[in-house]
Design a protein around this motif. Structure first.
Motif, short mmCIF file in Angstrom:
data_model
loop_
_atom_site.label_atom_id
_atom_site.label_comp_id
_atom_site.label_asym_id
_atom_site.label_seq_id
_atom_site.Cartn_x
_atom_site.Cartn_y
_atom_site.Cartn_z
N UNK A 222 0.86 -1.18 0.00
CA UNK A 222 0.00 0.00 0.00
C UNK A 222 0.90 1.23 0.00
N UNK A 223 0.76 2.08 -1.01
CA UNK A 223 1.55 3.31 -1.10
C UNK A 223 0.65 4.49 -0.77
N UNK A 224 1.12 5.37 0.10
CA UNK A 224 0.37 6.56 0.53
C UNK A 224 1.12 7.81 0.10
N UNK A 225 0.36 8.80 -0.37
CA UNK A 225 0.98 10.08 -0.73
C UNK A 225 0.07 11.22 -0.33
N UNK B 34 4.30 7.47 2.39
CA UNK B 34 4.51 6.29 3.23
C UNK B 34 4.16 5.02 2.49
N UNK B 35 4.47 3.91 3.13
CA UNK B 35 4.18 2.61 2.55
C UNK B 35 3.88 1.62 3.67
N UNK B 36 2.97 0.71 3.38
CA UNK B 36 2.65 -0.39 4.29
C UNK B 36 2.73 -1.66 3.46
N UNK B 37 3.46 -2.66 3.97
CA UNK B 37 3.59 -3.94 3.27
C UNK B 37 3.33 -5.07 4.26
#
Length: 195
Positions: A99-102, A119-122
């Motif tokens: 999941x990439x957040x901007x 940010x990123x969530x993996x």
């Protein structure tokens, strides 16, 4: 909302080949590709999900049920992109997600605010229903100055959960993390920042 599909069903082999199933909704385009086998007995699947980079506020406007799950008068801005996989059966699933957040900005009616410039969530995990076991191979959170990972297992997760988890972070300044969130309820409890 538009849903299109390109799939081949083989009744003799009890399989479905999903060349592409695509959902177009406002700013969101999501595709699912993969294979489902043995759908007449114990379905086995190997699926991949991908989305474009989309504005979260636009999608919430199209999904009132999801928007209503948020606290009243919550404003959500920012962009999101998701990629994921799922393999296995309904009783034993292995999954991954990125999941990439901007430029995420979530503001509640009481003034509570969360801001994530990037940010990123993996994650990589598996669930075994017969063994009543959830295994988290890795879950990573990357918010730039704060990076955290979680791994481990949850046994007996449906009855009396037993956790064996490991949490790690990099070294970070608390001020950097607090800068991501404006929390009015902590404003009077925390000391004023010093240089």
């Amino acid at each position: 909302i538009k849903l299109t599909q390109d799939a081949t069903i083989d009744m003799a082999q009890a399989s479905v080949d999903l060349t592409e199933v695509r959902l177009d909704m406002a700013a969101l385009q999501a595709t699912v590709k993969g294979m489902i086998e043995q759908f007449k007995t114990t379905p086995r699947f190997d699926l991949r999900l991908a989305t474009n980079t989309f504005a979260m506020g636009d999608v919430l406007g199209q999904l009132p049920m999801l928007a209503q799950a948020l606290p009243s008068q919550t404003r959500v801005k920012g962009q999101l992109q998701l990629q994921g996989t799922a393999q296995g059966t309904m009783d034993k699933v292995h999954s991954t997600a990125d999941l990439a957040l901007r430029e995420v900005d979530v503001q509640m009616a009481d003034g509570t605010r969360l801001t994530v410039p990037q940010g990123a969530v993996r994650h990589e995990a598996s669930v075994d229903m017969a063994q009543n076991l959830f295994h988290l191979a890795q879950a990573d959170l990357d918010l730039g100055r704060l990076r955290a990972s979680l791994s481990g297992t949850v046994q007996q997760f449906r009855t009396a959960p037993r956790l064996a988890l490991k949490w790690q972070t990099n070294r970070f300044a608390a001020a950097d993390v607090l800068a991501l969130a404006h929390l009015p309820m902590l404003a009077t409890a925390l000391p004023e920042p010093t240089q």
